[in-house]
Design an enzyme around this catalytic site. Structure first.
Site, PDB file in Angstrom:
ATOM      1  N   GLU A 155      93.973 -49.654  64.549  1.00  0.00           N
ATOM      2  CA  GLU A 155      93.069 -48.908  65.213  1.00  0.00           C
ATOM      3  C   GLU A 155      93.296 -47.845  63.923  1.00  0.00           C
ATOM      4  O   GLU A 155      94.117 -46.643  64.940  1.00  0.00           O
ATOM      5  CB  GLU A 155      93.401 -48.669  66.411  1.00  0.00           C
ATOM      6  CG  GLU A 155      92.823 -49.637  67.607  1.00  0.00           C
ATOM      7  CD  GLU A 155      92.814 -49.726  69.054  1.00  0.00           C
ATOM      8  OE1 GLU A 155      93.370 -48.236  69.334  1.00  0.00           O
ATOM      9  OE2 GLU A 155      92.652 -50.465  69.799  1.00  0.00           O
ATOM     10  N   GLU A 166      92.501 -57.579  70.121  1.00  0.00           N
ATOM     11  CA  GLU A 166      92.694 -56.673  71.597  1.00  0.00           C
ATOM     12  C   GLU A 166      91.418 -57.237  72.367  1.00  0.00           C
ATOM     13  O   GLU A 166      90.500 -56.483  72.127  1.00  0.00           O
ATOM     14  CB  GLU A 166      93.130 -55.181  71.613  1.00  0.00           C
ATOM     15  CG  GLU A 166      94.130 -54.840  71.116  1.00  0.00           C
ATOM     16  CD  GLU A 166      94.798 -53.694  71.205  1.00  0.00           C
ATOM     17  OE1 GLU A 166      94.571 -52.681  71.299  1.00  0.00           O
ATOM     18  OE2 GLU A 166      95.977 -53.325  70.111  1.00  0.00           O
TER      19      GLU A 166
END
Length: 466
Positions: free
Chosen positions: A164, A368
């Site tokens: 991320e 995720e």
């Protein structure tokens, strides 16, 4: 009953600073999250990752938890300051030995190690020298990747360079709600570029030292943005440029999108992008990691009514959405998770199908997906987290629908293995399928863990929640 392809990879995930603890033991150096969490007022409850889940000392116990779940893979991150304190050249052998035990312990249990090189814990010394807005950090990251590939490449089947980078750049340097807590839009955009560059340098360095059969990847938290109406197309475009194409462009297309550069021209001239950088960032990868929790809903702000900023990220001293002052993030209808995020699994299907359309030859992995809820322990010691089971069922169904629609999704990693340090939220939000008692560190299987074990064993969703 949705089923999944043969050899679909089931796993779960954690990150070093969120679970390891042992923040100042065995030669580990400080990270930006040590500094940030020790600064009063920045983390809920004054919490820190000093102890976290004490995973560093409870490794064998946690490996046995993974084996009990029956997962085929475990995604963990390597703490850069634990193995290379200060971000320098000297390997901290005690820190490296921990990851060797982790990798070997996983393989001994027939669980594939999936190693993330960077999950936000930049060595503090590198931040002091300028951090991700500084070009040298990208080259330090590339060298760190090489050292880890040399040390652990015989045991790791999949490498993820960055987790991320949107959060690292925009929340760390734009809004200041994540470490290092800076609020400088020009620095945030420079960080975007040097994270992209660092990814490319790391991917190339890994290729030179790991087995050719090993996989190299990157994980992006792509924002699935929708407009309230057709009149909001430009708001969607702006958000998509900052959140998604700022990374997809250089990493996969070899160039930043023109509209992103135009949108942000008043903030920076992007002169930090040097000749050859975009080609370096576009180092080939074997699959793309996708993190998904919820979509965002946007519209053009009318300039007079109260502006809605419900983007799902904590409010900071500044906005992470650089030069998006005319964009409004609209609060969406429930149900919601404990994070205040709306539950809408259709966004995951749509996102995966978009990636199939835009990058048809690139395999995908859900690296995720999960939810925080106010888990309560019953008198019998059981955690009946039916809301989490429902969330997971919805989103796994969405993955199955995307696969049926042609998306090449190779696996799914549930976030998270256990309750942990949830960044600026401290320990107030619980994402785990394993409960961690904050006083005793005792691990307890929630109902969702038993449910997930059944899904993994069957390679399919049950007709009804157990």
């Amino acid at each position: 009953m949705p089923t999944f392809p043969e050899n679909f990879l089931w796993g779960t995930a954690t990150a070093a600073y969120q679970v390891e603890g042992a923040w100042n033991e065995d030669g580990r150096g400080p990270s930006i999250w040590d500094t940030f969490s020790h600064t009063p007022g920045l983390v809920t409850g004054g919490d820190t990752g000093d102890l976290a889940c004490d995973h560093y000392h409870r490794l064998e116990e946690d490996l046995d938890l993974l084996a009990g779940l029956g997962v085929g893979a475990y995604r963990f991150s390597i703490s850069w300051p634990r193995v290379l304190p200060g971000g320098g050249d000297r390997i901290n052998q005690a820190g490296l030995d921990f990851y060797r035990r982790l990798v070997d312990g996983l393989r001994a249990r027939d669980i594939a190690p999936v190693a993330t090189l960077y999950h936000w814990d930049l060595p503090q010394e590198l931040e002091d020298a300028g951090g991700w807005p500084h070009r040298d950090t990208a080259f330090r990251f590339g060298e760190y990747a090489r050292r880890m590939g040399e040390a652990l490449g015989d045991g790791v089947r999949t490498w993820i360079t960055l987790n991320e980078p949107w959060c690292s750049a925009y929340l760390g340097y734009g809004s200041g709600v994540h470490a290092p807590g800076r609020t400088d839009p020009a620095a945030a955009l420079a960080a975007v570029h040097h994270l992209n560059l660092g990814h490319g340098l790391a991917a190339r360095a890994l290729r030179e030292v790991i087995d050719p059969a090993a996989e190299v990847s990157v994980t992006l938290n792509l924002h699935h943005a929708r407009g309230v109406s057709e009149r909001d197309a430009d708001a969607v475009r702006r958000v998509d440029a900052l959140a998604n194409r700022a990374f997809l462009g250089p990493m996969l297309d070899g160039a930043y999108p023109r509209d992103l550069l135009d949108d942000t021209a008043s903030v920076t001239d992007w002169s930090f992008v040097l000749d050859g950088d975009e080609a370096t960032a576009a180092a080939p990868i074997d699959l793309l990691g996708v993190n998904y929790y919820n979509p965002v809903l946007v519209r053009q702000w009318d300039g007079s009514s109260p502006r809605d900023t419900a983007d799902g990220h904590a409010d900071g001293a500044a906005s992470p959405w650089i030069n998006c002052e005319e964009v409004e993030f609209v609060r969406q209808p429930g149900p919601y998770t404990e994070m205040g995020w709306n539950i809408d699994e259709t966004g995951l299907t749509e996102l995966l199908l978009r990636l199939r359309r835009d990058y048809p030859s690139l395999p995908l992995m859900i690296t995720e997906n999960g939810a925080a809820f106010p888990d309560e322990v019953s008198a019998d010691g059981r955690v009946r987290d039916d809301d989490r089971i429902d969330y997971l069922r919805r989103h796994l169904t969405a993955v199955a629908e995307a696969i049926e629609g042609g998306a090449d999704v190779r696996g799914y990693f549930l976030w998270s293995l256990m309750d942990n340090f949830e960044w600026a939220h401290g320990y107030a939000k619980r994402f785990g399928i394993i409960r961690v008692d904050r006083d005793t560190m005792e691990r307890t299987w929630k109902d969702s863990a038993h449910w997930y074990r059944g899904v993994v064993a069957a390679n399919a969703l049950p007709a009804e929640a157990v």
